[in-house]
Design an enzyme around this catalytic site. Structure first.
Site, PDB file in Angstrom:
ATOM      1  N   LYS A 251      -4.857 -41.995 -10.803  1.00  0.00           N
ATOM      2  CA  LYS A 251      -5.377 -40.668 -10.470  1.00  0.00           C
ATOM      3  C   LYS A 251      -4.451 -39.600 -11.039  1.00  0.00           C
ATOM      4  O   LYS A 251      -3.298 -39.467 -10.623  1.00  0.00           O
ATOM      5  CB  LYS A 251      -5.466 -40.468  -8.957  1.00  0.00           C
ATOM      6  CG  LYS A 251      -6.246 -39.178  -8.591  1.00  0.00           C
ATOM      7  CD  LYS A 251      -5.997 -38.711  -7.168  1.00  0.00           C
ATOM      8  CE  LYS A 251      -4.941 -37.652  -7.092  1.00  0.00           C
ATOM      9  NZ  LYS A 251      -5.306 -36.377  -7.781  1.00  0.00           N
TER      10      LYS A 251
ATOM     11  N   GLU B 218       9.064 -40.336  -7.244  1.00  0.00           N
ATOM     12  CA  GLU B 218       9.930 -39.353  -7.897  1.00  0.00           C
ATOM     13  C   GLU B 218       9.428 -37.984  -7.488  1.00  0.00           C
ATOM     14  O   GLU B 218       8.270 -37.642  -7.723  1.00  0.00           O
ATOM     15  CB  GLU B 218       9.928 -39.532  -9.415  1.00  0.00           C
ATOM     16  CG  GLU B 218      10.621 -40.811  -9.867  1.00  0.00           C
ATOM     17  CD  GLU B 218      12.042 -40.963  -9.363  1.00  0.00           C
ATOM     18  OE1 GLU B 218      12.704 -39.937  -9.121  1.00  0.00           O
ATOM     19  OE2 GLU B 218      12.499 -42.109  -9.182  1.00  0.00           O
TER      20      GLU B 218
ATOM     21  N   CYS C 273      10.615 -30.974 -12.769  1.00  0.00           N
ATOM     22  CA  CYS C 273      11.417 -31.372 -11.612  1.00  0.00           C
ATOM     23  C   CYS C 273      12.891 -31.407 -11.949  1.00  0.00           C
ATOM     24  O   CYS C 273      13.741 -31.316 -11.059  1.00  0.00           O
ATOM     25  CB  CYS C 273      10.955 -32.720 -11.080  1.00  0.00           C
ATOM     26  SG  CYS C 273      10.969 -34.044 -12.305  1.00  0.00           S
TER      27      CYS C 273
ATOM     28  N   GLU D  99      12.765 -25.602  -3.973  1.00  0.00           N
ATOM     29  CA  GLU D  99      12.301 -25.768  -5.348  1.00  0.00           C
ATOM     30  C   GLU D  99      11.271 -24.683  -5.678  1.00  0.00           C
ATOM     31  O   GLU D  99      10.215 -24.601  -5.046  1.00  0.00           O
ATOM     32  CB  GLU D  99      11.676 -27.147  -5.530  1.00  0.00           C
ATOM     33  CG  GLU D  99      11.321 -27.448  -6.966  1.00  0.00           C
ATOM     34  CD  GLU D  99      10.789 -28.861  -7.151  1.00  0.00           C
ATOM     35  OE1 GLU D  99      11.086 -29.471  -8.189  1.00  0.00           O
ATOM     36  OE2 GLU D  99      10.063 -29.339  -6.250  1.00  0.00           O
TER      37      GLU D  99
END
Length: 483
Positions: free
Chosen positions: A175, A250, A284, A384
């Site tokens: 997906k 991750e 990231c 973040e």
């Protein structure tokens, strides 16, 4: 009308059970629709899993070099359509043409790498303590692997999950993120054309609450690999481990670049700017914090501002050096973080606004932004942002720099910029990050070495890429042969 892209299940491109679709748009020109995709349901996800489960045994029994030859052929075919894939990636994700081309090349290289590695799959021979006994290990596939991938690297991250999963003999359900499914669909199409048997790779688009959750919880799925936000990743982990599935996560990062008193300041500014503003900060591993020794702080701040103000913001297909954010929601999130930093007392030294240029008026653009005198407890230093925003934090010495670098829930990538060999070695040992760099930007990865984070950046189970990627999708069996 925009092209309609279907799910790929058991070797056929199929409409979703819902008969509904969703659209993607060009983030550099939000009025431009790129394509329409299937708004799939849990029933579509289960059908994909059934197809993978039915195909898994035959695929696992195919000789590994033969599996590898299919991956190698996929690499060749991806090379032939590189220009097409690059343009589609720019139109759907917003990267610059150079960045998109580099990402497509990474996918090409990954399939070539794992196509070759498939011929080396095997185990280890050990000496037995018993007479007339052979003792060795073999590696076997897990079975069905569920892959859930993010929007920011929409072909590279699927490639570095798909290739090792297939090389080791797993069937796959996949997906992609709903913001950028286009190049992922082309990747699956290429695998089909390269001779991948029906049912071995199944591709389903749609919401994570329907498709992703079904993948994570279904009893026929043996391993789940997810890349995305920490919040969603933790949910996937909880769902998948209820029945003891293997899980590889991750997640996010808050990546520091520590600038030592011994650093070449101009070089440091170039390194930090590349890490902070490349791919619009939507990585990231992006440099989010510059932690700078007070002796070079003012000089560094001037250099980073000068470098930032040279960046040309604009559409990737028109030569912009930094493209838009991927969506209106991501742009609004970045602007909210900028507003929060101002309210908390950080000093805005450049950027911070939506560009007023004509080329940027129809897209989700924001200026590359630098804040000075940031404190490590401010939101902009803790959370973040996932946009082109850099927090510059002063420190009094190297020890404080490492302490501030580690003062975060994340531990993905970290860099030190120094001419001091002792500091370089100390940093590699003392910083809490899965990827550590010396005199390099925090972004950018080699494909043949492990990649993964620590703390809240990872499940801390299995790494990705290199041989570690093969380990994530296989399990060891020990064999004793008494003759």
């Amino acid at each position: 009308m925009a092209k309609i892209v279907y799910n790929y299940i058991d070797g056929e491109w199929r409409e979703s059970e819902s008969a509904r679709t969703f659209e993607t748009s060009n983030p550099a020109n939000s009025a431009e629709t790129v394509a329409r995709y299937q708004q799939s349901t849990a029933k579509d996800a289960r059908r994909a899993i059934d197809a993978s489960a039915s195909a898994a045994d035959e695929w696992s029994q195919m000789p590994a070099p033969e599996r590898g030859s299919i991956l190698t052929e996929a690499s060749r075919r991806l090379t032939n359509r590189k220009a097409q894939l690059t343009e589609l990636l720019v139109r759907e994700e917003g990267k610059t043409k150079t960045e998109a081309s580099g990402e497509v090349q990474r996918a090409i290289d990954i399939f070539a790498y794992y196509g070759s590695k498939a011929s080396d799959l095997g185990g280890e021979v050990r000496a037995s303590s018993s007479h007339q006994t052979d003792l060795y290990t073999i590696r076997e596939p897990m079975g069905v692997a569920a892959l859930i991938t993010p929007w920011n690297y929409p072909i590279a991250i699927p490639a570095w999950k798909l290739a090792p999963a297939l090389a080791t003999g797993n069937a796959v359900v996949f997906k992609p993120a709903s913001l950028t499914p286009g190049v992922a669909a082309k990747l699956v199409e290429t695998l089909d054309e390269s001779g991948l048997p029906d049912g071995v790779c199944n591709f389903v688009t749609g919401p994570g609450s329907e498709v992703g959750s079904t993948f994570a919880t279904h009893e026929d799925v043996d391993v789940v690999s997810f890349t995305g936000s920490t919040a969603v990743g933790n949910l996937v982990y909880d769902q998948a481990t209820d029945d003891q599935k293997r899980v590889q996560l991750e997640l996010g990062g808050k990546n520091p670049a520590v600038v030592s008193a011994s650093a070449d300041v101009e070089r440091a500014a170039d390194i930090v700017a590349a890490g902070a503003f490349g791919v619009t900060g939507q990585a990231c591993t992006a440099t989010s914090r510059a932690i700078v020794h007070e002796e070079v702080y003012d000089e560094f701040l001037k250099a980073i501002v000068d470098r930032t103000e040279t960046i040309d913001v604009g559409p990737g297909l028109e030569g912009g050096e930094m493209g838009p954010q991927v969506s209106k929601g991501e742009l609004e999130s970045t602007l909210e973080y900028i507003d929060s930093a101002l309210k908390e007392g950080a000093e805005l030294v450049t950027g911070g606004n939506v560009p007023k240029s004509e080329v940027a008026e129809d897209g989700y653009f924001v200026e590359p932004t630098v804040f000075a005198d940031v404190q490590s407890d401010m939101r902009i230093a803790c959370e973040e942002v996932f946009g082109p925003v850099l927090a510059v934090i002063p420190v009094s010495d190297f020890d404080e720099g490492v302490e501030v670098a580690n003062d975060t829930e994340y531990g993905l990538s970290a860099s030190v910029i120094t001419e001091n060999l002792s500091e370089a070695h100390r940093f590699t040992h003392e910083v809490e990050a899965g990827v550590v760099k010396v005199n390099e930007k925090t972004t950018g990865l080699e494909l043949h070495v492990p990649f993964g984070g620590m703390k809240g950046s990872s499940s801390e189970t299995y790494r990705e890429q290199g041989d570690a990627g093969l380990d994530a999708f296989s399990i060891s069996k020990t064999v004793y042969v008494n003759y």
